[in-house]
Design a protein around this motif. Structure first.
Motif, PDB file in Angstrom:
ATOM      1  N   MET A  58      39.073  42.841  16.655  1.00  9.61           N
ATOM      2  CA  MET A  58      38.883  44.125  15.889  1.00  9.61           C
ATOM      3  C   MET A  58      40.200  44.172  14.652  1.00  9.61           C
ATOM      4  SD  MET A  58      36.287  45.783  16.953  1.00  9.61           S
ATOM      5  CE  MET A  58      36.325  47.447  16.480  1.00  9.61           C
ATOM      6  N   GLY A  59      41.075  43.397  15.119  1.00 11.21           N
ATOM      7  CA  GLY A  59      42.198  43.417  13.897  1.00 11.21           C
ATOM      8  C   GLY A  59      43.146  44.380  14.248  1.00 11.21           C
ATOM      9  N   LEU A  60      43.167  45.176  15.507  1.00  7.77           N
ATOM     10  CA  LEU A  60      44.074  46.261  15.636  1.00  7.77           C
ATOM     11  C   LEU A  60      45.428  45.881  16.318  1.00  7.77           C
ATOM     12  CD1 LEU A  60      41.446  48.502  17.075  1.00  7.77           C
ATOM     13  CD2 LEU A  60      42.059  48.523  14.958  1.00  7.77           C
ATOM     14  N   TRP A  61      46.184  45.037  15.457  1.00  9.97           N
ATOM     15  CA  TRP A  61      47.606  44.643  15.932  1.00  9.97           C
ATOM     16  C   TRP A  61      48.372  45.542  16.255  1.00  9.97           C
ATOM     17  CZ3 TRP A  61      46.623  40.045  17.243  1.00  9.97           C
ATOM     18  CH2 TRP A  61      45.877  38.923  16.390  1.00  9.97           C
ATOM     19  N   SER A  62      48.365  46.895  15.710  1.00 12.87           N
ATOM     20  CA  SER A  62      49.498  47.861  16.039  1.00 12.87           C
ATOM     21  C   SER A  62      49.038  48.584  17.236  1.00 12.87           C
ATOM     22  CB  SER A  62      49.254  48.871  14.671  1.00 12.87           C
ATOM     23  OG  SER A  62      48.118  49.459  14.398  1.00 12.87           O
ATOM     24  N   LEU A  63      47.800  48.686  17.578  1.00 13.78           N
ATOM     25  CA  LEU A  63      47.392  49.276  18.933  1.00 13.78           C
ATOM     26  C   LEU A  63      47.741  48.352  20.037  1.00 13.78           C
ATOM     27  CD1 LEU A  63      43.949  50.780  18.277  1.00 13.78           C
ATOM     28  CD2 LEU A  63      46.006  52.043  18.979  1.00 13.78           C
ATOM     29  N   MET A  64      47.724  47.000  19.641  1.00 12.63           N
ATOM     30  CA  MET A  64      48.268  45.998  20.642  1.00 12.63           C
ATOM     31  C   MET A  64      49.523  46.065  21.068  1.00 12.63           C
ATOM     32  SD  MET A  64      46.463  42.329  19.966  1.00 12.63           S
ATOM     33  CE  MET A  64      47.496  41.500  20.985  1.00 12.63           C
ATOM     34  N   GLU A  65      50.342  46.729  20.125  1.00  6.90           N
ATOM     35  CA  GLU A  65      51.907  46.867  20.364  1.00  6.90           C
ATOM     36  C   GLU A  65      52.146  47.914  21.329  1.00  6.90           C
ATOM     37  OE1 GLU A  65      54.016  46.764  16.650  1.00  6.90           O
ATOM     38  OE2 GLU A  65      53.247  44.949  16.195  1.00  6.90           O
ATOM     39  N   TYR A  66      51.464  49.168  20.976  1.00 12.09           N
ATOM     40  CA  TYR A  66      51.634  50.273  21.698  1.00 12.09           C
ATOM     41  C   TYR A  66      50.732  50.249  23.079  1.00 12.09           C
ATOM     42  CZ  TYR A  66      52.707  52.945  17.502  1.00 12.09           C
ATOM     43  OH  TYR A  66      53.239  53.310  16.364  1.00 12.09           O
ATOM     44  N   MET A  67      49.698  49.464  23.279  1.00 14.64           N
ATOM     45  CA  MET A  67      49.025  49.085  24.378  1.00 14.64           C
ATOM     46  C   MET A  67      50.061  48.330  25.413  1.00 14.64           C
ATOM     47  SD  MET A  67      46.383  49.721  26.003  1.00 14.64           S
ATOM     48  CE  MET A  67      45.694  49.164  27.504  1.00 14.64           C
ATOM     49  N   PHE A  68      50.726  47.340  24.739  1.00 15.26           N
ATOM     50  CA  PHE A  68      51.759  46.484  25.636  1.00 15.26           C
ATOM     51  C   PHE A  68      52.979  47.486  25.811  1.00 15.26           C
ATOM     52  CE2 PHE A  68      50.090  42.487  23.281  1.00 15.26           C
ATOM     53  CZ  PHE A  68      49.330  42.264  24.100  1.00 15.26           C
ATOM     54  N   GLU A  69      53.439  48.251  25.058  1.00 13.83           N
ATOM     55  CA  GLU A  69      54.520  48.880  25.417  1.00 13.83           C
ATOM     56  C   GLU A  69      54.048  49.837  26.622  1.00 13.83           C
ATOM     57  OE1 GLU A  69      56.015  51.291  22.461  1.00 13.83           O
ATOM     58  OE2 GLU A  69      56.296  49.472  20.962  1.00 13.83           O
ATOM     59  N   PHE A  70      52.762  50.464  26.841  1.00 13.00           N
ATOM     60  CA  PHE A  70      52.333  51.289  27.665  1.00 13.00           C
ATOM     61  C   PHE A  70      52.214  50.524  29.185  1.00 13.00           C
ATOM     62  CE2 PHE A  70      48.564  52.783  30.286  1.00 13.00           C
ATOM     63  CZ  PHE A  70      49.070  54.214  30.549  1.00 13.00           C
ATOM     64  N   LEU A  71      51.782  49.457  29.072  1.00 10.91           N
ATOM     65  CA  LEU A  71      51.544  48.413  30.126  1.00 10.91           C
ATOM     66  C   LEU A  71      52.794  48.030  30.815  1.00 10.91           C
ATOM     67  CD1 LEU A  71      48.504  46.146  29.230  1.00 10.91           C
ATOM     68  CD2 LEU A  71      48.416  48.194  30.635  1.00 10.91           C
ATOM     69  N   LEU A  72      54.174  48.162  30.078  1.00 11.51           N
ATOM     70  CA  LEU A  72      55.285  47.756  30.614  1.00 11.51           C
ATOM     71  C   LEU A  72      56.075  48.948  31.250  1.00 11.51           C
ATOM     72  CD1 LEU A  72      56.450  45.211  27.991  1.00 11.51           C
ATOM     73  CD2 LEU A  72      55.694  44.761  30.281  1.00 11.51           C
ATOM     74  N   MET A  73      55.256  50.071  31.012  1.00 14.43           N
ATOM     75  CA  MET A  73      55.908  51.284  31.673  1.00 14.43           C
ATOM     76  C   MET A  73      55.989  51.356  33.071  1.00 14.43           C
ATOM     77  SD  MET A  73      54.948  54.393  29.332  1.00 14.43           S
ATOM     78  CE  MET A  73      55.409  54.542  27.677  1.00 14.43           C
TER      79      MET A  73
END
Length: 142
Positions: A58-73
């Protein structure tokens, strides 16, 4: 509905916290909370990789960064906070039951059948209809 979801998430937070405590007791170390992504990977790794692929397509690179931050919590405290917030929001936007009318003071809408019937009976003496129950042809038909 939000409170039910909050309850389920809180149970997941308790399970994650319990698993972290048992792991720390087993290894005889300090308690270290595992990230949410580790639990997700243990439960269903295909959906985790599928979500990453979906974001890339989908080209949602900015959402991937937030998703990775959430997954590392850390899982237990993060899920507990989410559950508490949902519980509070569920209480704020809960439907309140309406108060029943007081006995003897039943309010009737102006356009209801009951209101029209009562209005007709009040004005019955003022207007005489052409055919009433006392007239001949109408009485015989009944």
């Amino acid at each position: 509905m939000a409170r039910l979801l909050a309850f389920i998430i809180f149970i997941a937070a308790l399970a994650a916290g319990g698993a972290d405590v048992f792991t720390a007791l087993d290894k005889r170390t300090d308690i270290h909370f595992q990230p949410i992504g580790d639990y997700w990977f243990q439960l269903h790794p295909d959906s985790l990789f599928g979500l990453q692929g979906l974001f890339e397509q989908m080209g949602l690179w900015s959402l991937m960064e937030y998703m990775f931050e959430f997954l590392l919590m850390p899982a237990a405290p993060t899920l507990a906070v989410i559950a508490i917030v949902l519980w509070i929001l569920g209480g704020l936007f809960k439907r309140r039951p309406t108060a029943p009318p007081k006995p003897g003071k039943v309010q009737v809408a102006k356009n209801s059948t009951r209101a029209r019937r009562n209005a007709d009976s009040k004005h019955a003496g003022m207007h005489r209809e052409a055919h009433t129950a006392s007239s001949g042809p109408v009485r015989r038909m009944r």
